[in-house]
Design an enzyme around this catalytic site. Sequence first.
Site, PDB file in Angstrom:
ATOM      1  N   ALA A  71      66.818 -18.975 109.216  1.00  0.00           N
ATOM      2  CA  ALA A  71      68.231 -19.125 109.601  1.00  0.00           C
ATOM      3  C   ALA A  71      68.895 -20.248 108.809  1.00  0.00           C
ATOM      4  CB  ALA A  71      68.335 -19.381 111.095  1.00  0.00           C
ATOM      5  N   TRP A  84      65.685 -11.940 107.835  1.00  0.00           N
ATOM      6  CA  TRP A  84      65.991 -11.043 106.705  1.00  0.00           C
ATOM      7  C   TRP A  84      64.726 -10.615 105.959  1.00  0.00           C
ATOM      8  CZ3 TRP A  84      70.642 -10.831 108.355  1.00  0.00           C
ATOM      9  CH2 TRP A  84      71.407 -11.969 108.562  1.00  0.00           C
ATOM     10  N   GLY A  94      60.083 -11.880  89.714  1.00  0.00           N
ATOM     11  CA  GLY A  94      60.498 -10.828  90.656  1.00  0.00           C
ATOM     12  C   GLY A  94      61.928 -10.376  90.403  1.00  0.00           C
ATOM     13  N   GLU A  99      85.925   5.961  91.943  1.00  0.00           N
ATOM     14  CA  GLU A  99      87.314   6.197  91.530  1.00  0.00           C
ATOM     15  C   GLU A  99      87.447   7.469  90.703  1.00  0.00           C
ATOM     16  OE1 GLU A  99      89.318   2.903  89.652  1.00  0.00           O
ATOM     17  OE2 GLU A  99      88.316   1.510  91.002  1.00  0.00           O
ATOM     18  N   GLU A 114      66.895 -12.378  96.366  1.00  0.00           N
ATOM     19  CA  GLU A 114      66.062 -12.997  95.326  1.00  0.00           C
ATOM     20  C   GLU A 114      66.895 -13.943  94.461  1.00  0.00           C
ATOM     21  OE1 GLU A 114      62.809 -11.021  93.482  1.00  0.00           O
ATOM     22  OE2 GLU A 114      62.607  -9.554  95.093  1.00  0.00           O
ATOM     23  N   ASN A 118      75.228 -17.264  92.406  1.00  0.00           N
ATOM     24  CA  ASN A 118      75.447 -18.698  92.158  1.00  0.00           C
ATOM     25  C   ASN A 118      74.133 -19.406  91.833  1.00  0.00           C
ATOM     26  OD1 ASN A 118      78.186 -18.733  92.314  1.00  0.00           O
ATOM     27  ND2 ASN A 118      78.277 -19.324  94.484  1.00  0.00           N
TER      28      ASN A 118
END
Lengths: 253, 434
Positions: free
Chosen positions: B179, B208, B294, B388, B415, B419
């Site tokens: 968290a 997650w 990875g 589109e 992963e 940023n």
Amino acid sequence: MKILVGIKRVVDYAVKVRVSKGTVDLANVKQSMNPFCEIAVEEAVRLKESKNASEVVALSIGPKQCTETIRTALAMGCDRGIHIQTDLRTDYMDLQPFAIAQLFQKIVEKEKSDLVLLGKQGIDSDCGQTGPMLAGMMGWPQVTFAAKVEVKDGGLLVERETDSGTETIQVKSLPAVVTCDLRLNEPRYATLPNIMKAKKKPVETLKAEEMGVDLVPHNQVLEILEPPPRKEGIMVENVDSLIDKLRNEAQVI
Amino acid sequence: MTFQSVVLKAARARCFSSHLQLARATSSCRCSLSTSASDDLATRHAVAPLHAPVTALTEDESMIRDVARQWANDGLRPVVRKMDREGSLDPDILSSLFAQGFMGMEIPPEHGGSGLSFTSACLVVEEISRVDPSVAILVDIHNTLTNNAIRFWGSESLRNTWLPRLATDTVSSFCLSEAESGSDAFALKTTAIPTSSSEYVLNGTKLWISNAAQAGVFLVFANANPAAGYKGITAFMVDAKTEGISVGPPESKLGLRASSTCPITFDDVKVTTDDILGQVGMGYKYCINILNEGRIGIACQQIGIAKGCLDIVMPYLKERQQFGRAIADFQGVQFQVAMAATELHAAEVMTYNACRLKEANLPFVKEASMAKLYSSKVSEKVASLTIELLGGIGFTQDLLAEKFYRDCKVGSIYEGTSNMQLQTIAKLLFADFK
């Protein structure tokens, strides 16, 4: 039982072929194992898995890149490969079924094969002649278009699908030639570990020109044409006019 | 010597050396040109560069890619929409992944794996992603993170215990995020307190966690010495059946809906020193290393998404008629897909090059970050453009375009967020100019 299975490298079934300079253009075109040959490989491997066959040998005739086709067959479960190398085209332009069958004959005699499994036809030239010609040259029994193969009493029980129903043929004893139809089986995917293991299986390379076979084509290809473009369809008002057109214009009913 | 003759000489020398190179190359590489190449093709050959192009595949790589492509199209495609709708993975797909050897790609054959190269494994991720990125992520995380971490740093006993299972029947999860620790990964709060010379007790909650609903084993990062900060972080291989582990319900997500993402709580979970991956306190290093490579896998997933989009939209452009002609005939449309294909190619070259750098044991971290950053931007752009150009039908669930659009978004998050990639790139860039 020793099985020899034929695998032909052809333009991939999903590729739309291009005609250029009077022949099918093979430059930079994806090529892969003839789908009917895949079925033959699968059947051979199954016969080995059910302990009816002791060894399965895959034979391919064609250019260097046939080693990939052979590796696919080895990854599916064949024990070893034989590559008869030639730069002659195998799609009827240079090498034709009569020469191919003779090359097969040489290998069958050397390998002392008990059963030769082939695709019913190559999807490039659609001849379907190699199997019957080979059986004729060897003086062996043959069954074409096999839809089911069962080993029975030292021979085979083979089913073939005909327009009038299923025909069952008993091959009383081996050796024999069997050509495989679409519904014989569903070929397995080669798994990743088997693709890697296939690299270690032996592949013998021979030269077609050194096999003592006359490779010169007996038939001459006069012309290769693209299929004519399809004419635009028409919309019909209702079922009655559809039937009318089918009956009177197209004259198909 | 005149200038002209120097040039001529150099050109001859180059032709000669590239002929030599070719002779070697044709014996080991897949040659896609037919042997009866015409003269102009032969000329192209003669000036071929000394290095193989990064996008040219070896025979192994192309065979493996073809098998993955065939499996994805025949075996996976028919259930993609159902799995997305139901938000769960079809168990038959999972068993097929194991049967095909997709779950132990780099695991050596003696441990029941396929023994593939890193690049081959990445190509499989790309091909699966082209059909369903949510299955690709399961394959990617299992292979590039957990399997490899155990291969690289696991003790012999850990390798013998887990590698054969990971290759044949056991899904794994990589348990890092919490968290309070996402990008700030090493602020993790899960503890592994030693209770005797051979035992630790795990406590904490992971969030997650991909593949958690299917996983039979967790690679858990926990702090064994909180006083030492990140240098206390230690990695444990924890059997999912261990008492005290509870896997929460899967999150309901925007995309990758067939892939499970769950919280996991560790409540006094007993593990032993035998379960430690590598050394105590080295977890952060393993984590950085494994995520560095990875993310090349994630870049491949993103490329797969963009290719999957083009697979849908390109034939449509030629079929769809407006104003009396195919919309592919409009220059406005042509230029849009040309730009998309260009950006996709750039992403592909960057990603394959990162694969090749890693395999050649050359520095690859900056390039891997760049590949992941850029591929995730490209996939989003291509997916958006695809919808589109498809118009109304693209916005519906009749086609998979809208699914690709949802599935790609996490590419700039997991992963390492975009940023964080920029931070890595900047750090290494400034180091180059020190």
